[in-house]
Design an enzyme around this catalytic site. Structure first.
Site, PDB file in Angstrom:
ATOM      1  N   HIS A  60       0.816  -1.209   0.000  1.00  0.00           N
ATOM      2  CA  HIS A  60       0.000   0.000   0.000  1.00  0.00           C
ATOM      3  C   HIS A  60       0.855   1.267   0.000  1.00  0.00           C
ATOM      4  O   HIS A  60       0.553   2.224  -0.683  1.00  0.00           O
ATOM      5  CB  HIS A  60      -0.898  -0.032   1.243  1.00  0.00           C
ATOM      6  N   HIS A 106     -10.596   2.668  -0.959  1.00  0.00           N
ATOM      7  CA  HIS A 106     -10.730   2.220   0.424  1.00  0.00           C
ATOM      8  C   HIS A 106     -11.505   0.904   0.408  1.00  0.00           C
ATOM      9  O   HIS A 106     -12.547   0.763   1.044  1.00  0.00           O
ATOM     10  CB  HIS A 106     -11.412   3.283   1.286  1.00  0.00           C
TER      11      HIS A 106
END
Lengths: 751, 230
Positions: A60, A106
């Protein structure tokens, strides 16, 4: 400057565990990655140091699988002020103004806890944009859910939409556009991609690079709690049955505090006290502090006991890895602390000087005076793992012969089926929950045009009706079938949607959602999509200025459809010269722009009426795309177009039906003489096409032909029905009922 | 007309209403911070929309107790006109300047959409530029707009002409709850106090003042106030 040697090795905290291979594995570090860590540190790390490496080297935060590919995207153009690498991309939109925008996913948090996951997704992307000095003017979102028949889907739709609404509405930023699709491939892993567009003065843009040895590092916003610890690491692994147990790693948002933070930051930004500013997003205090120091080539001492804490008994590890929301890190000019503190106190937010910049290029963390972490910054960044993972390209499937796809036996039923299928049914149930009108600048609302159109506030009087057009696009089934074509198409469609309202497409933000990159076929999807996107971005002068990569979107080994969502922004000098897609007037000529071959491979028609997902996706000829689009834009801003709609999912007939429903006016068309079968002509998804309503059809056709653009007059607007000569006559009201009732009906039915 | 627009932490449509006022008066209204109980004398006080104090506790409940609202109550008693829009309607109701209360929308969701309103009276400083019975189109954007008052209060509001706007169909018809976005009693969208110097309404006339940005049906409300208060 070079990294100073370690002068103060950390002390052992009480209860500090011994670092075992198991603890290392739990932190998501591969054995060779841990070896690399040991080489950089020259000793065994403390827990907080291990946690920091784990977060910074997570997929990430480090883009370790994707970086080599992302470099292939074009990022420069004369109007690009800031490309990828900052909190958001920045482009020049004239008159001393800049548009600042980015899209971010998300996905994992939203699947685990849909309301908070989606809400904090919106909160995070808003912070990315206002960190750079922009006031956000619009939000968009791209949502992909599982099969509506899947037991969880309804709950996820309900929670995600409420979460986006809850955050965006309270912030007072209009949510003006987006897309929502359903497909069984997302059953165990939904996608929530949120985009924010903001506007700032070109000479008042704020960056993250720290500067000035000795300058104070200030923490502002909410207190730090234990929420979201290891969120970045969670987002970098596949889901399994235990994912429910990861709920504590989902952050909890408070849009009210973010609204205060926005106003306070903008107030401070109006002074000249700020040297650098960075929001705390994924990996919280860790990534924000390292990024600021690394970009500035400096070191940093942070006194963690000075961080405002929400809970008692928190330790350095938790403080560094918490993903509590609504927090910012600021480097102030020396001596400006009191002035800044007053602003944050006025807005009732925490303000704490938690450290200062040094010349050591080391991150030294202290806890009540003791050093608890001491990491050399440059190697953590430059020696982060980077992988050229093996990849296998998806071969191009054979072209599907339209003759092998049956025509509908009942034309009326076919259109009703398409217009009420989950992907094409009205999404009004969703966007009516979003405040899309606040700020009073929304010129084209959801379902009003191919792109949202929002007036740019603060433009000089002479340019007071300047608008930004924005859209988000991707056709995952095309990308799945052939990633290069799908990548090309996603960019082209975004460009087309901006064009279809009359705006000049300027730049792109990409949100790359894929499965597990350690599988060569998934890495091949990623590579293929990037190749297609890069080609399209270059051909259309449409650089990528920001973006986000979300990998490991798999559950129990089943990946999502590859989904490179393209967010795009364009500008129009005068909103009065724009066009929506609503057909509000009778007697207008309907002209089809672009060539129709009747491409049914991977079409919605094929999937929804025949249950087949096969064939090659429609090819995109970028030169034709550009030629057709430039012509259409010229006609729109020349005020010769009443309404315009691009042809995408469902082709010509669906586009016409959408225009009719949006404006409440029927239409009657006749297919021209051609060797294309009627169902392929009406439902084929050939690219680079638009449907235009105009006063003078023959003149538009002639102008198109002069420009070398295929154009044909199909018919006229008017009447209560949508009619295709010899094939179909369907009352608009019947169509409307089917189109508008599916989603509310689905959401209100018992699970 | 000199106007003040209150700003609470969490207000978010103060800019919209300030823009609308500026459009019709040519001057920017004064923005008054919630802690400022001692603001300049003005002809009109506007309590704008938003999520004051995060809408925590109950919409408008905390804002109603702020220093600035104590002053607003005092001035309202002296006859200074007060316009409460959306969250502002909730705040002035919580502050006791208007009867009734605003509950959660009957469908429990936030709703943002254009609605049709029937102007119930032109006999007020707020609505003098409209005709009674006129239908206007303006947006709503709220989650708690479901107006409720007890039967006695409702009767008094009806009898004394204190109902300013009702949700209706595009033709002005009021048939059951059709066109009502939140389930409010008697389709009420806005009410006056008994002297008609305080108006609270859920819809946003400030977002309907320009042709390209939502139409102009809300503009007459601001023009009417200018006419009455200048």
């Amino acid at each position: 400057m070079t990294v100073a040697p370690e002068k103060n090795p950390p002390v052992k905290l009480p209860n500090e565990p011994v670092i075992t291979p198991q603890i290392v594995a739990e932190h998501g570090l591969a054995p060779d990655e841990y070896e690399r860590l040991l080489k950089i540190m020259g000793r065994t790390p403390t827990m907080v140091e291990l946690g920091i490496f784990s977060a910074m080297w997570s997929e990430h935060c480090s883009y370790k699988s994707s970086k080599v590919w992302l470099k292939k995207l074009p990022t420069k153009a004369p109007w690009v002020i800031q490309g990828p690498g900052e909190n958001a991309g920045v482009i020049d939109i004239g008159d001393g103004q800049a548009a600042i925008f980015k899209m971010e996913s998300h996905n994992h948090p939203s699947y685990i806890e849909p309301y908070q996951g989606a809400a904090t997704g919106v909160g995070g992307i808003l912070r990315d944009v206002f960190t750079m000095g922009a006031r956000p003017i619009a939000n968009l979102n791209a949502l992909r859910f599982g099969d509506p028949k899947n037991a969880k889907t309804r709950h996820l739709v309900s929670g995600v939409v409420a979460g986006i609404a809850g955050y965006g509405n309270c912030m007072g930023i209009p949510t003006v556009g987006g897309e929502t699709n359903f497909h069984a491939a997302y059953n165990g892993n939904i996608l929530v991609n949120a985009m924010t567009v903001g506007v700032a003065a070109t000479d008042k843009i704020f960056y993250a690079a720290a500067a000035g040895i000795g300058n104070p590092m200030v923490y502002v916003g909410s207190k730090t709690g234990r929420d979201g610890i290891h969120g970045a690491t969670m987002s970098s692994t596949e889901f399994n049955e235990d994912s429910e147990s990861k709920r504590p790693t989902v952050q909890v948002g408070d849009p009210f505090v973010e609204k205060l933070l926005l106003e306070a930051c903008l107030e401070l930004m109006a002074t000249d006290a700020i040297i650098a500013i960075q929001d705390m997003g994924a990996a919280g205090l860790t990534s924000s502090s390292f990024e600021m120091a690394a970009k500035g080539g400096l070191g940093l001492v942070m006194e963690l006991d000075k961080v405002p804490m929400r809970e008692t008994g928190m330790n350095p590890y938790e403080l560094m890895l918490s993903e509590s929301q609504e927090r910012m890190l600021i480097v102030l000019k020396p001596g400006r602390e009191d002035e800044a503190r007053k602003i944050f106190e006025k807005w009732e937010l925490d303000f704490a000087v938690i450290g200062h910049l040094t010349d050591t290029e080391r991150m030294v963390l202290t806890w009540h005076g003791d050093v608890v972490g001491n990491i050399p910054i440059p190697p953590l960044v430059t020696e982060a793992p980077m992988y050229e993972r093996p990849w296998t390209l998806t071969p191009l499937p054979p072209e599907l012969d339209a003759a092998k796809v049956p025509a509908p036996t009942d034309w009326k039923a076919s259109l009703l089926t398409l217009m009420s299928c989950p992907d094409l049914a009205s999404k009004a149930w969703i966007w009516h929950q979003y405040d899309h009108l606040i700020m009073g600048n929304t010129a084209i609302r959801p379902q009003g045009g191919d792109a949202a159109l929002v007036r740019v506030p603060g433009a000089p009087k002479a340019a007071s009706h300047k608008g930004l057009a924005m859209t988000s696009d991707c056709t995952p089934r095309y990308v799945q079938a052939h990633p290069e074509t799908g990548g090309r198409q996603a960019v082209a469609e975004a460009w087309r949607n901006i064009t279809a309202v009359g705006a000049r497409p300027l730049a792109v933000t990409d949100n790359m959602n894929f499965g597990n990159p350690q599988k060569p076929e998934i890495m091949g999807q990623f590579a293929g999509a990037i190749m297609g996107m890069a080609e399209a971005c270059i051909a259309l002068d449409f650089p990528v200025v920001s973006g986000n990569v979300s990998l490991y979107n798999e559950t129990e080994g089943r990946p999502i459809l590859p989904t490179p969502t393209i967010g795009a922004v364009g500008v129009i000098d005068d909103i009065a010269t724009s066009a929506g897609s609503r057909l509000v007037q009778s007697g207008l000529a309907l002209v089809l722009i672009g060539k129709t071959k009747g491409w049914l491979g991977q079409s919605i028609y094929l999937r929804e009426l025949h249950g087949r997902e096969e064939g090659a996706p429609p090819p995109v000829d970028l030169a034709v795309e550009r030629r057709n689009g430039d012509f259409v834009r010229g006609e729109i801003v020349g005020r010769r177009v009443h309404a315009c709609h691009d042809l995408s999912d469902g082709g010509l007939l669906v586009a016409l039906a959408e225009m009719c429903l949006a404006g409440g006016t029927g239409a009657c068309i006749k297919l021209p003489e051609s060797d294309v079968a009627p169902h392929a002509y009406l439902y084929g998804e050939d690219q680079g096409r638009y449907l235009i309503a105009t006063d003078d059809g023959p003149a538009l056709v002639e102008a198109a032909h002069k420009a070398g653009v295929p154009a044909v007059l199909l018919g006229y607007s008017g009447g209560p029905d949508i009619t295709v000569d010899g094939l179909l006559a369907l009352p608009l009201q019947e169509l409307r009922d089917a189109h508008e009732n599916w989603l509310p009906g689905y959401m209100n039915s018992a699970a | 007309m000199k106007a003040a627009v209150l700003v609470f932490p969490g207000s978010n449509r103060e800019g919209d209403v300030a823009q609308a006022i500026e459009l019709v008066t040519g001057r920017r209204p004064q923005m008054v911070w919630h802690g400022d109980g001692d603001f300049e004398k003005v002809d009109l006080i506007v309590v704008p929309g938003g999520f004051s104090y995060g809408d925590y506790l109950r919409c408008g409940a905390m804002a109603a107790q702020s220093p600035v609202m104590a002053e607003v109550k005092k001035r309202a008693a002296q006859g200074v006109p007060v316009l409460g829009i959306c969250n502002g309607f909730q705040i002035v109701t919580e502050a006791g300047l208007l009867p009734g209360t605003l509950m959660r929308n009957s469908h429990l969701k936030f709703v943002c959409a254009d609605v049709h309103l029937r102007v119930e009276t032109s006999q007020s400083l707020f609505t003098n530029r409209y005709q009674a019975g006129q239908v206007i189109k303006v947006p709503v954007a709220h989650a708690e707009g479901n107006y409720f008052a007890d039967a006695d209060t409702m009767k008094r509001l009806e009898d004394r002409g204190q109902i300013a706007f009702r949700y209706c169909g595009p033709d002005g018809s009021i048939i059951d709850g059709r066109g009502n976005p939140n389930g409010s009693s008697s389709n009420i969208a806005g009410v006056f106090n008994d002297t008609k110097t305080v108006l609270g309404l859920m819809p946003h006339p400030e977002n309907a003042v320009e042709p390209m940005f939502g139409g102009t049906d809300g503009k007459a409300l601001f023009e009417g106030m200018v006419e009455a208060l200048s």
